[in-house]
Enzyme design. Structure first.
Site, PDB file in Angstrom:
ATOM      1  N   HIS A 440       6.837  13.847  -0.386  1.00  0.00           N
ATOM      2  CA  HIS A 440       5.906  12.665  -0.829  1.00  0.00           C
ATOM      3  C   HIS A 440       5.447  12.471   0.452  1.00  0.00           C
ATOM      4  O   HIS A 440       4.232  11.424   0.597  1.00  0.00           O
ATOM      5  CB  HIS A 440       6.989  11.547  -1.039  1.00  0.00           C
ATOM      6  N   TYR A 473      -6.534   1.258  -3.577  1.00  0.00           N
ATOM      7  CA  TYR A 473      -5.167   1.039  -2.848  1.00  0.00           C
ATOM      8  C   TYR A 473      -5.583   0.913  -1.169  1.00  0.00           C
ATOM      9  O   TYR A 473      -6.304   1.722  -0.744  1.00  0.00           O
ATOM     10  CB  TYR A 473      -4.401   2.654  -2.916  1.00  0.00           C
ATOM     11  N   ARG A 569       5.039  -5.829  -0.751  1.00  0.00           N
ATOM     12  CA  ARG A 569       4.247  -5.826  -2.037  1.00  0.00           C
ATOM     13  C   ARG A 569       4.988  -6.065  -3.050  1.00  0.00           C
ATOM     14  O   ARG A 569       5.011  -6.922  -4.118  1.00  0.00           O
ATOM     15  CB  ARG A 569       3.162  -4.769  -2.376  1.00  0.00           C
TER      16      ARG A 569
END
Length: 698
Positions: A440, A473, A569
């Site tokens: 990731h 984003y 978030r």
């Protein structure tokens, strides 16, 4: 670990609370009307993924053991029931909001009509549109005589059709022959059909209603006296199952597994609550849907994720003003970007600043005769990716290009497999990760021959190398030629290649081996400093915190007097502001026009702050089960910039909600303070930096 279940918020309920914040944006009258539609679509899309992944995982847990496993003291089946109740309430609210938006659009002369509202002028267009565009794409299945009920896909919406056949007039309705059919709503055609208009009024009809209007055209070979059609939708378990055949490559296994996903167990069934009970029962029986699945009554239309693509109709006054991405101070897209990075580090904060710098970085490397190799990790890619195009360009120019591409990036598997095959054909060396670990991390290392020696240049980011998502984003990317950092980054690529060798990293913090331990030490240092009366604080911006051990460590720091500010978030299992547990912790969530995605970690260090950017959240998977990279910031200007941008987020009082034990999503209000919208102020911050430089040059 703290074993008191009341010390944590359930992860799934916290996630549903995050999605409720998205729904709040759809409900906010201050949000432009067409953007309210977009938030409704995001809410629906999020919910689809939640059921395919999280709900499905808990359902498997409830079915796999006789004594159901407990999650925070609650049995899995009870949690499923509670989730369904929350979702039914949220779906009802989303339907109310949809109706309200449609009424407000009518005041703007935009009308969404159904098949009962069609005028004589629109009739011919809709008929021709159906014959030419829709009918050839339709899949219609008569169900009564099939031995096996057909497989319904969870990416499609369907019309459940009931035909009451003509029969003897002496028969009552219950004795007449009933035939059932299902019509798949094509996802290859835009869901919203804009109708021609000769007036100031604009009309839109949903594809579903175009089909309803033409039901007789579809079923005219049957002698029926009445026909009805109601929308249904199914969601399936999206877990990938890999076979153990050693002769198959990873690509083959994942390709096969993605295909198998289409037959995953149903986990949610949504239906138009106006549907007849007999029709509903027929479909539930045929699809083997039972009480362990989430059965949710809804409105006339499902798959509301399509509202993310609602046509703008040229009404830009009903959309957020689009801010043009700004340039990075001192870094031009005209000259050599590598020569600039050689002298100092730069930070890109998208979408406030232009993602084009990353494309320029790779394009320049592809052409530079001195560049010998490019190594990069890829997780999610844009459609028609400029990143992939740049890497292929580099390979064609004789560079050695190595790409670590994550084939198991959820719901991007097929796209990544396609890109893998494309890159392999062009001579790019592919690495398919580490067994048992998703990769990731977001890193890129370029090796350039300078004075007969290797000089490295690189990118370390909190977000995907994806030019499309970079428009919505918020992410930060470090451009650096720091020798020590990039030596560590090269060792990460070596680990991809030789998994059994665990490297020691002097600067980067790398999961799964070091991240948890390093963050524990950083928190411990703040605890020690607080106890000694030194300056001690922790400021963390991330997507989610759900790891109980890290939560406990922050509780410990709070009890030692460390002031902790969290901008989270999404999921927040930590409960802030509880006396004796977390009274020194405040936590907020910002949900606005852009998706907050950057991860920035700041530790006081007694007045000399340590600042990090990271691909990792404080989730167990990021700390222990993925390859993640956290990077220290050494450049004092960039360090100052990240601290200042954190403070801008922390001042938010317009789009910020308070994380709390009651999951109430209360907006953060601070008395009579002037409204402060963080994302708008962030753009102004970077605009002001440019203005100051321009003034200095004058």
């Amino acid at each position: 670990m703290n074993n008191n279940y009341t010390s944590y918020i359930d992860r799934e309920k916290s996630w549903l609370t995050f999605n409720a914040r998205v729904l709040q944006e759809a409900n906010d009258s201050n949000v432009p009307l067409l953007d309210r539609f977009r938030f409704l679509g995001i809410f629906s899309n999020n919910l689809d993924e939640f059921f395919r992944v999280r709900y499905a995982a808990i359902r498997r847990m409830s079915l796999e053991s006789a004594e159901s496993e407990k999650i925070l003291g609650v049995k899995a089946e009870q949690l499923l029931k509670e989730i369904t109740e929350i979702v039914i309430e949220q779906q009802s609210e989303s339907l109310r909001i949809l109706n309200e938006i449609e009424k407000k659009l009518e005041l703007e002369n935009i009308f969404i009509i159904n098949e009962k509202d069609i005028s004589k002028e629109q009739e011919k267009f809709i008929h021709d549109y159906f014959i030419q565009k829709v009918s050839p794409a339709l899949v219609t299945i008569m169900l009564n005589d099939l031995e096996e009920f057909p497989l319904l896909k969870d990416t499609s919406g369907y019309l459940a059709v009931k035909l009451v056949m003509n029969g003897s007039e002496l028969l009552n309705d219950s004795a007449k022959e009933i035939r059932y059919a299902v019509v798949e709503i094509p996802n290859t055609i835009n869901r919203f059909v804009v109708l021609p208009s000769n007036s100031e009024k604009q009309y839109i009809i949903l594809l579903d209603d175009v089909i309803r209007y033409n039901l007789n055209n579809i079923f005219n070979i049957f002698d029926y006296e009445s026909i009805s059609a109601h929308m249904i939708k199914i969601t399936r378990d999206a877990q990938l199952e890999f076979d153990s055949d050693l002769s198959k490559s990873l690509i083959e296994k994942i390709s096969s597994s993605v295909k198998e996903r289409r037959v995953g167990e149903p986990v949610r069934f949504v239906y138009d609550q106006a549907i007849g009970k007999d029709t509903l029962d027929f479909f539930l029986r045929g699809m083997h849907i039972d009480s362990s699945d989430s059965i949710i009554p809804g409105g006339r239309y499902h798959n509301r994720r399509d509202y993310m693509s609602f046509p703008n109709l040229g009404r830009y006054d009903l959309l957020y003003k689009e801010n043009v991405p700004l340039p990075i101070s001192g870094l031009s897209l005209e000259g050599s970007i590598l020569e600039k990075i050689k002298k100092k580090d730069y930070l890109l904060y998208a979408p406030y600043q232009s993602f084009s710098y990353i494309i320029k970085f790779l394009r320049e490397a592809a052409l530079d005769p001195k560049v010998a190799s490019i190594k990069i990790t890829l997780y999610r890619l844009a459609k028609n990716s400029q990143i992939v195009s740049s890497l292929i360009n580099a390979a064609k120019n004789g560079k050695k290009v190595t790409v670590q591409i994550e084939l198991q990036a959820r719901f991007d598997e097929e796209s990544n497999i396609s890109y893998s095959e494309q890159m392999q054909t062009e001579g790019i060396e592919l690495i398919f990760g580490v067994k048992g670990l998703k990769v990731h991390s977001k890193i890129c290392v370029i090796e350039r021959i300078e004075d007969s020696k290797i000089k490295r240049y690189g990118l370390i980011s909190t977000g995907n190398f994806n030019e499309n998502s970079a428009k919505v984003y918020t992410d930060v990317t470090l451009f650096t030629s720091n020798t020590e950092i990039l030596k560590d980054a090269s060792n990460v690529f070596d680990f991809f290649d030789v998994n059994y060798r665990v490297h020691r990293y002097k600067h980067l913090i790398v999961s799964p081996h070091y991240t948890r331990g390093k963050f524990n030490k950083l928190i411990e240092r703040e605890i020690s400093n607080a106890l000694l009366g030194k300056e001690a604080f922790i400021k963390l911006k991330m997507n989610s915190i759900s790891d109980f051990k890290m939560t406990d460590k922050l509780y410990e720091a709070s009890n030692a007097g460390v002031k902790i500010q969290l901008i989270i978030r999404g999921i927040c299992c930590l409960i802030p502001g509880i006396k004796g547990l977390s009274e020194n912790i405040e936590a907020i969530s910002i949900v606005d026009n852009y998706l907050e995605h950057s991860r920035v970690y700041i530790f006081a260090n007694d007045g000399n702050p340590d600042v990090f950017i990271s691909s990792a959240d404080f989730m167990t998977r990021n700390l222990d089960a993925r390859v993640e990279v956290t990077c220290p910031i050494y450049d004092e200007d960039i360090k100052k910039e990240l601290i200042e941008t954190f403070e801008i987020g922390w001042k938010a009082n317009v789009k910020a909600r308070i994380h709390s034990n009651d999951l109430a999503n209360k907006y953060r209000r601070r008395g009579d303070e002037k409204p402060f919208r963080a994302q708008l102020e962030m753009y102004n911050y970077y605009q002001n930096k440019l203005d100051v430089i321009a003034e200095t040059v004058k």
